[in-house]
Design a protein around this motif. Structure first.
Motif: not given
Length: 438
Positions: A20-21, A65-69, A124-128
């Motif tokens: 699931m995400d 800001d759009s992280c969903t992890a 998410c691959g786009r943040g830290h």
């Protein structure tokens, strides 16, 4: 046949959750989320985290800001992941000279995170990711859904913090005209934890600025950050509580911020190692005031940052009888203080010049209110005379050579000519400097 129930803790539940995400999980059950550990697998086998009981979790933030992890990790998952980040930090720049304790203490502050963030990639691959140092797990059943209430509480706490009053000067008096609030997110880490000195480096208790006149009349509804259980840290009450920051009004306006003045504890719940070390040391000597090593003006010591209207530093040399002897990692050091006026060289006779090359000593770049773990006068030698052996007076370094870190000049070294072991770079101040008079 009755339909089979899917238990969250069962094997089938684990397989479903693993695929699931986070959004699907939230829609499936808004009271649970999954561990967002970015590297490896969850040590609890993808067990869901209940948002109603976060006692055994750690909150992290992602700069995407759009992280969903997700925002939470199981404590053991976080600690295992944190070790991988610490291992990476060990190989980064100035952190190579830090001790294990210093690396662990600095990791989630600006000083360490700026070096280690590349190892903190989010799922998410786009943040830290970064540990949320301000977050405290709520009690069971409290939940974390009431974001508005949390934000309001943070705003109330922020409004109770003192502010730096910027004043205009009339007839030699400081009259606050406006207030500039220090941003705690920009606060630099204390200098004790930095062995290289590249930290990224009193007002009278009765002089309350107009900004605080109303707030001091109101009784606080919240428990004091430093409660009675921290009495051993503030010397059982011998240190004053700073009421305002009017003493810093003499600084240039661009220095009225947390980059130039130490404002925040680095540890959780006020357990800052530097602050505790200084206050406990002075409390054991029943000392609530310290004199400036240069002008002998006494400075009041406060129980919170900024601790003094100047800065402390540790030196292997006792520059005066007022320096307090301490033991640091088995070595004898002397706790020494320099006032803000001498660091900034405001008044006549406050500026020091090298006796050999006439270069002025400048301490205006040092962070105020904290402590450096090395001798600040030895850290930046201006000429070859400062690099000579104390015994044979031959140079220990060539004119173009310099040591890697500021703290290296405060270490005991052996002379390559006569073999004498000493703190050769830490010279007596009277030998190296003369006062500049108008």
């Amino acid at each position: 046949m009755a339909p089979r129930r899917h238990h969250h803790n069962g094997l089938m539940g684990v397989e479903v959750v693993a695929n699931m995400d986070p959004d699907t999980i939230e829609n499936h059950d808004p009271n649970v989320t999954r561990c967002c550990v970015p590297s490896g697998e969850c040590l609890r086998g993808f067990a869901l985290i209940s948002l109603d009981d976060l006692r055994e979790t750690v909150k992290v933030t992602c700069n995407n800001d759009s992280c969903t992890a997700g925002r939470y990790m199981h404590r053991e998952c976080f600690e295992a992941w944190e070790q991988t980040v610490l291992t990476y930090l060990k190989s980064c720049g100035r952190a190579r000279s830090w001790s294990e304790r210093q690396r662990h203490q600095n990791l989630w502050t600006k000083k360490g995170y700026d070096l280690a963030f590349k190892a903190c990639g989010c799922k998410c691959g786009r943040g830290h990711l970064k540990k949320d140092l301000d977050w405290v797990p709520p009690p069971p059943g409290f939940g974390v859904r009431d974001d508005d209430a949390s934000k309001k509480k943070k705003r109330r706490n922020k409004n109770t913090r003192p502010t730096l009053a910027v004043s205009a000067h009339h007839n030699g008096q400081h009259r606050p005209t406006e207030a500039q609030t220090i941003d705690p997110l920009r606060a630099r880490a204390g200098s004790l934890s930095s062995s290289n000195g590249s930290s990224s480096p009193p007002a009278s208790a009765s002089s309350v600025s107009p900004v605080h006149n109303n707030s001091t009349k109101k009784k606080s509804k919240f428990v004091e950050f430093f409660s009675d259980r921290h009495s051993s840290m503030n010397g059982n009450g011998i240190f004053s509580r700073r009421q305002d920051f009017s003493s810093f009004n003499s600084l240039p306006r661009h220095k009225l911020n947390s980059y130039h003045i130490k404002m925040e504890d680095e540890g959780n719940h006020g357990n800052d190692d530097t602050r505790c070390f200084i206050l406990s040391t002075l409390a054991s000597h029943q000392t609530s005031r310290v004199p400036c090593i240069l002008c002998n003006v006494p400075m009041l010591v406060f129980d919170r940052y900024p601790l003094i209207d100047g800065t402390f530093f540790l030196s292997p040399r006792q520059h005066s009888k007022a320096c307090v002897e301490v033991k640091v990692e088995g070595r004898t050091q002397y706790l020494t203080a320099v006032c803000m006026g001498c660091l900034e060289a405001w008044a006549p006779g406050r500026r020091l010049r090298c006796r050999y090359c006439s270069t002025p000593w400048d301490g205006s770049s040092l962070v105020l209110g904290t402590m450096y773990s090395y001798d600040i006068f030895a850290a930046m030698p201006c000429c070859t005379e400062r690099l000579k052996c104390n015994a044979c007076t031959k140079p220990l370094l060539l004119p173009h050579q310099r040591l890697n870190f500021f703290s290296d000049y405060s270490h005991r070294v052996g002379c390559p000519h006569c073999g004498d072991q000493d703190h050769h770079f830490v010279k007596p101040l009277a030998v190296c400097y003369s006062r500049e008079w108008p």
